[in-house]
Write an enzyme that holds these catalytic residues in place. Structure first.
Site, PDB file in Angstrom:
ATOM      1  N   LYS A 184       0.464  -2.058   7.384  1.00 19.74           N
ATOM      2  CA  LYS A 184       1.280  -0.841   7.291  1.00 19.74           C
ATOM      3  C   LYS A 184       0.699   0.130   6.268  1.00 19.74           C
ATOM      4  O   LYS A 184       0.850   1.349   6.409  1.00 19.74           O
ATOM      5  CB  LYS A 184       2.733  -1.223   6.964  1.00 19.74           C
ATOM      6  CG  LYS A 184       2.935  -1.941   5.633  1.00 19.74           C
ATOM      7  CD  LYS A 184       3.257  -0.985   4.498  1.00 19.74           C
ATOM      8  CE  LYS A 184       3.421  -1.717   3.176  1.00 19.74           C
ATOM      9  NZ  LYS A 184       3.740  -0.800   2.057  1.00 19.74           N
ATOM     10  N   THR A 241       6.897   3.276   5.060  1.00 16.84           N
ATOM     11  CA  THR A 241       5.670   3.658   4.363  1.00 16.84           C
ATOM     12  C   THR A 241       4.995   4.868   4.984  1.00 16.84           C
ATOM     13  O   THR A 241       4.288   5.611   4.294  1.00 16.84           O
ATOM     14  CB  THR A 241       4.694   2.466   4.345  1.00 16.84           C
ATOM     15  OG1 THR A 241       5.382   1.302   3.906  1.00 16.84           O
ATOM     16  CG2 THR A 241       3.538   2.719   3.406  1.00 16.84           C
TER      17      THR A 241
END
Length: 319
Positions: A184, A241
């Site tokens: 991520k 994120t």
């Protein structure tokens, strides 16, 4: 008792949350001067506006962590091996919970593998998922994944590390959880670059979606269950994120897209992880075009226009 190795923002936030939840917590930091200031002021400059509870002990004496209670390893991924190796005698033969996200550049290993190699008597675990240190420290509700291959230990850790604002879901798929947490950050850099370059929200959504596909491909190739990536440690962490400037990786990506300088003192785990993942994917025969573009951007080998062309010119196929 719970120990926390590393007094950065995230380690401190976890220590504060657990202490406020009724646990006796020991927070270890290497810098003696910083420890003295935290003791006196009851504030960590890396987490401004948050008061350290009285039940939180701050120390630079690692012997204070001696015992059989769990220790959270809140150190950067690329420094994890050296950090635990230096404290082998105290850390071995106990539950160790990695709180870092990434893939080791030198070996291509995740945190659980590093722990197992350096401390064969320890029980490796991983705490990961969508979270910002400031939110946790302020007592805002946060859900995380606790990954541990040993079921009974996982249940004990789930109970020990839960707090009023922290809800933990456990899984035995450690590889899946750590791959999601690592990837991520790479995709967040790509998303930030797209926004920084002015390509818009639709482009970011495309990068997130195709980045998620890369994440799943890599995880499965490493032996993970694909369903793990649909949970907090994969999709959940990716969504957070890739959309918030609180994310250092996303902010780093924005600076790349804008052609601006980024503070070199800020740790960007996704940069080293992108290089490690690109290397691992070649060895595994996994196609990861977004990751490869991120590496090229970080290394300054392509500009944003070229990077966009590399992705848009790929052969047309089914989703």
């Amino acid at each position: 008792m719970i120990g926390v190795m590393g007094a950065g923002a995230f380690g401190t936030a976890l220590a504060v949350s657990l202490a406020l939840g009724g646990r006796d917590v020991v927070l270890w930091a290497r810098d003696g001067d910083a420890v003295a200031r935290m003791r006196n002021d009851r504030v960590n400059p890396r987490l401004p506006g948050v008061t350290l509870p009285d039940t939180l002990t701050v120390t630079d004496d690692f012997d204070t962590l001696s015992g059989d209670f769990p220790v959270l390893l809140a150190v950067p991924m690329q420094k994890l091996r050296d950090a635990i190796r230096s404290q082998h005698a105290i850390l071995d033969a106990r539950p160790l919970v990695a709180c870092c996200k990434g893939i080791e550049l030198a070996t291509g290993h995740g945190p659980s593998q590093v722990i197992a190699q350096e401390l064969p008597g320890a029980t490796p675990a991983l705490l990961t998922g969508p979270s910002f240190a400031a939110d946790i420290a302020r007592g805002l509700p946060t859900a995380l994944t606790l990954a541990c291959a040993e079921g009974p230990c996982a249940e004990e850790l789930q109970t020990a590390l839960s707090a009023p604002n922290l809800r933990l879901y456990r899984t035995e798929d450690v590889v899946g959880a750590e791959t999601g947490g690592a990837m991520k950050n790479v995709i967040a850099i790509a998303c930030g670059a797209a926004i920084g370059a002015g390509y818009g929200e639709s482009a970011r959504a495309a990068v997130m979606t195709r980045g998620y596909a890369e994440m799943v491909r890599l995880a499965v190739a490493r032996g993970a269950q694909p369903g793990t990536l649909a949970g907090l440690s994969g999709f959940g962490d990716l969504a957070l994120t890739c959309t918030s400037t609180q994310s250092r990786n996303y902010a780093f990506g924005i600076s790349i897209g804008e052609g601006a300088k980024f503070d070199p003192n800020i740790t960007v785990e996704g940069a080293a992880t992108a290089r490690a993942v690109a290397k691992a994917s070649r060895a595994l025969g996994v196609e990861m075009p977004i990751t490869q573009v991120v590496v090229a951007l970080i290394d300054g080998k392509v500009d944003m226009e070229t990077a966009l062309g590399m992705l848009l010119s790929r052969p047309l196929k089914e989703e």
